[in-house]
Structure formats: structure tokens, C-alpha cells
Design a protein around this motif. Structure first.
Motif, PDB file in Angstrom:
ATOM      1  N   THR A 141       0.843  -1.191   0.000  1.00  0.00           N
ATOM      2  CA  THR A 141       0.000   0.000   0.000  1.00  0.00           C
ATOM      3  C   THR A 141       0.876   1.237   0.000  1.00  0.00           C
ATOM      4  N   LEU A 142       0.642   2.128  -0.950  1.00  0.00           N
ATOM      5  CA  LEU A 142       1.359   3.397  -1.031  1.00  0.00           C
ATOM      6  C   LEU A 142       0.661   4.394  -0.114  1.00  0.00           C
ATOM      7  N   ILE A 143       1.418   5.042   0.752  1.00  0.00           N
ATOM      8  CA  ILE A 143       0.803   5.925   1.742  1.00  0.00           C
ATOM      9  C   ILE A 143       1.276   7.369   1.567  1.00  0.00           C
ATOM     10  N   ASP A 144       0.337   8.279   1.702  1.00  0.00           N
ATOM     11  CA  ASP A 144       0.623   9.707   1.604  1.00  0.00           C
ATOM     12  C   ASP A 144       0.196  10.373   2.907  1.00  0.00           C
ATOM     13  N   ASP A 145       1.188  10.810   3.689  1.00  0.00           N
ATOM     14  CA  ASP A 145       0.900  11.401   4.986  1.00  0.00           C
ATOM     15  C   ASP A 145       0.413  12.845   4.890  1.00  0.00           C
ATOM     16  N   THR A 146       0.632  13.490   3.745  1.00  0.00           N
ATOM     17  CA  THR A 146       0.173  14.871   3.578  1.00  0.00           C
ATOM     18  C   THR A 146      -1.317  14.915   3.274  1.00  0.00           C
ATOM     19  N   TYR A 147      -1.736  14.151   2.280  1.00  0.00           N
ATOM     20  CA  TYR A 147      -3.139  14.162   1.856  1.00  0.00           C
ATOM     21  C   TYR A 147      -3.952  13.044   2.508  1.00  0.00           C
ATOM     22  N   LYS A 148      -3.274  12.217   3.310  1.00  0.00           N
ATOM     23  CA  LYS A 148      -3.929  11.135   4.048  1.00  0.00           C
ATOM     24  C   LYS A 148      -4.649  10.151   3.110  1.00  0.00           C
ATOM     25  N   ILE A 149      -3.939   9.797   2.030  1.00  0.00           N
ATOM     26  CA  ILE A 149      -4.444   8.830   1.057  1.00  0.00           C
ATOM     27  C   ILE A 149      -3.609   7.562   1.132  1.00  0.00           C
ATOM     28  N   VAL A 150      -4.246   6.417   1.057  1.00  0.00           N
ATOM     29  CA  VAL A 150      -3.525   5.152   0.914  1.00  0.00           C
ATOM     30  C   VAL A 150      -4.017   4.489  -0.367  1.00  0.00           C
ATOM     31  N   ARG A 151      -3.086   3.919  -1.128  1.00  0.00           N
ATOM     32  CA  ARG A 151      -3.414   3.370  -2.445  1.00  0.00           C
ATOM     33  C   ARG A 151      -2.936   1.927  -2.548  1.00  0.00           C
ATOM     34  N   ALA A 152      -3.843   1.039  -2.891  1.00  0.00           N
ATOM     35  CA  ALA A 152      -3.464  -0.345  -3.147  1.00  0.00           C
ATOM     36  C   ALA A 152      -2.464  -0.369  -4.298  1.00  0.00           C
ATOM     37  N   PHE A 153      -1.300  -1.005  -4.093  1.00  0.00           N
ATOM     38  CA  PHE A 153      -0.223  -0.909  -5.081  1.00  0.00           C
ATOM     39  C   PHE A 153       0.139  -2.265  -5.675  1.00  0.00           C
ATOM     40  N   HIS A 154       0.557  -3.212  -4.856  1.00  0.00           N
ATOM     41  CA  HIS A 154       0.788  -4.591  -5.311  1.00  0.00           C
ATOM     42  C   HIS A 154      -0.250  -5.506  -4.672  1.00  0.00           C
ATOM     43  N   SER A 155      -0.593  -6.570  -5.370  1.00  0.00           N
ATOM     44  CA  SER A 155      -1.435  -7.619  -4.798  1.00  0.00           C
ATOM     45  C   SER A 155      -0.990  -8.948  -5.381  1.00  0.00           C
ATOM     46  N   ALA A 156      -0.760  -9.916  -4.515  1.00  0.00           N
ATOM     47  CA  ALA A 156      -0.331 -11.241  -4.960  1.00  0.00           C
ATOM     48  C   ALA A 156      -0.983 -12.286  -4.072  1.00  0.00           C
TER      49      ALA A 156
END
Length: 247
Positions: A141-156
Motif C-alpha cells: 500500500t502506497l501511503i501519503d501522509d500529507t493528503y492522508k491517502i492510501v493506495r493499493a499498489f501490489h497484490s499477490a
């Protein structure tokens, strides 16, 4: 904000996520600004395209988020928990890369590497669904502490391995997305980004992915990617999907 460099041959390629505030040198170097929402950026790099994703609002209370899932998702999440699936968050990079690459090769997608993951150090978190000590599913999960967004990045997952229960793996994968959401919600993040949505497609595989992501009750959101001229040239010359992407 998320900003890191990837090594490609002798060049450092810079990726920025969720914001576009280019400086003078950024405009000259191979640089990308991805999933940007402040679309009134004062300086626009040479190339851009509009993409879509699905986002879940993590500022809602738990019950509201959970009620937005399809009933079948809620049932399968509960069944995964009742079957004894356990969920962990830790950053074993080497173990994650080995697990992901085994899956990637089995489904013919790009692999990753320890170097690629460590280039995103501080911005990437890893999570796992395990059963009886064996990993069924792994996410990054890619995390952004400024905008408080988390993005699913890899899945296996082990869904291509006949030694594993495919039904349980599917349930564990849905449950892990749910656990990811709740984990980051508790840490104060506001948006769970499912990592892409293919607009106006008739491809059955892509429709299946779209439907999976929509089954968690999020909304389709448009965003813009910006690229400098040098980044776009590298994309053509070096085939970004393999050379600069997750691999």
C-alpha cells in the motif's frame, strides 16, 4: 506527500503522487506527477492524461463503510475470519518480493525487486493474510501522509497454486482489503484508493477487476497524470512498464 526516485540506467527518474508543484529542475529532468487532483496547477509539464480510480471514504464510521460492501463480500470476510485466516502488517521486503514474484511469473505480469521496493521506503507498507502459518495473500500500500491517502499498489496470492484452497484465498483477499482499510483508517488516513479503474472497457478481465473494486462501495474518481518531455521519451525508449514500473 509521496515523492521518490527510481534508478533507470544512469538516470534518476522522479515520481510524485497526488500533487503537481513542479520546480525548474523538475521540468528538465525525467519526472512524473501521478494521480493528481489539484488540476489547476500553475505550471503544466509537457504531457498529461486522465485516468480513473475507485476511492473509499475512510472518514466515515466503520459500520457505514462496511455496510457499503456487497453482502457477498461481508459474508466472505466473515467466513475468512471464521476459517482462522490471520492478518499481519510488517515490512519484510525480501519475503514480500519473493512471494510477489512467484505470483507474477505464474500470471505473466511484471515482477518487482528489493531495490524497487526500497526505493519507495517510507511510502510503502506491506500486509498479509495467512492461514495455518502460510501466506495466502500479500498487499503493498502506497501511503501519503500529507493528503492522508492510501493506495493499493501490489497484490499477490497463491490462487494459481493447486496446493491451496482457491475459495479461501478469494475470501482472504477481500478480507485483507477490508483489514487494510480499517488499519489505515485507525491511523487517521482519509481515503482508500483501489489503485485504478478502466473506463469504458469491454475486456472481460478488466471488467472483472472493475467489478471487484466497485464491490466495496467506493466511487469512481478522475485524476490526471503529468509527465515531462524527458520522462515521456524514456517511456518510449525504455518501455516504462518493465524498466521503470513495479518491476
Amino acid at each position: 506527500m509521496v515523492s521518490f526516485k527510481k534508478k533507470f540506467l544512469f538516470l534518476n527518474v522522479k515520481e510524485n503522487w497526488y500533487h503537481c508543484e513542479p520546480g525548474f529542475w523538475d521540468m528538465l529532468m525525467p519526472t512524473a506527477w501521478l494521480h493528481v487532483k489539484n488540476r489547476k496547477t500553475p505550471v503544466k509539464p509537457g504531457f498529461s492524461d486522465v485516468t480513473y480510480t475507485i476511492e473509499n471514504d475512510l472518514t466515515l464510521d466503520h459500520d457505514t463503510i462496511y455496510a457499503g460492501f456487497l453482502k457477498s463480500n461481508r459474508q466472505q470476510i466473515r467466513q475468512a475470519e471464521e476459517a482462522g485466516v490471520e492478518f499481519e502488517f510488517h515490512n519484510d521486503v525480501e519475503g514480500f518480493v519473493e512471494f510477489f514474484n512467484e505470483f507474477a511469473r505464474s500470471v505473466n505480469i511484471g515482477t518487482t525487486s528489493v531495490r524497487r521496493i526500497k526505493e519507495m521506503e517510507g511510502f510503502l507498507k506491506l500486509s498479509y493474510a495467512k492461514h495455518q502459518g502460510r501466506i495466502l495473500v500479500a498487499h503493498s500500500t502506497l501511503i501519503d501522509d500529507t493528503y492522508k491517502i492510501v493506495r493499493a499498489f501490489h497484490s499477490a496470492s497463491k490462487r494459481t497454486d493447486d496446493a491451496f484452497d482457491k475459495s479461501l484465498i478469494a475470501k482472504a483477499n477481500k478480507a485483507l482489503h477490508y483489514k487494510d482499510m480499517m488499519h489505515f483508517r485507525e491511523l487517521g488516513y482519509k481515503v482508500y484508493d483501489f489503485g485504478g479503474y478502466t473506463q469504458n472497457t469491454e475486456d472481460k478481465a478488466l471488467l472483472g477487476i472493475n467489478n471487484f473494486k466497485q464491490s466495496f462501495g467506493g466511487e469512481v474518481v478522475a485524476c490526471t497524470n503529468y509527465y515531462t518531455v524527458s520522462y515521456q521519451l524514456l517511456k518510449k525508449v525504455g518501455s516504462l512498464m518493465g524498466a521503470l514500473g513495479k518491476g
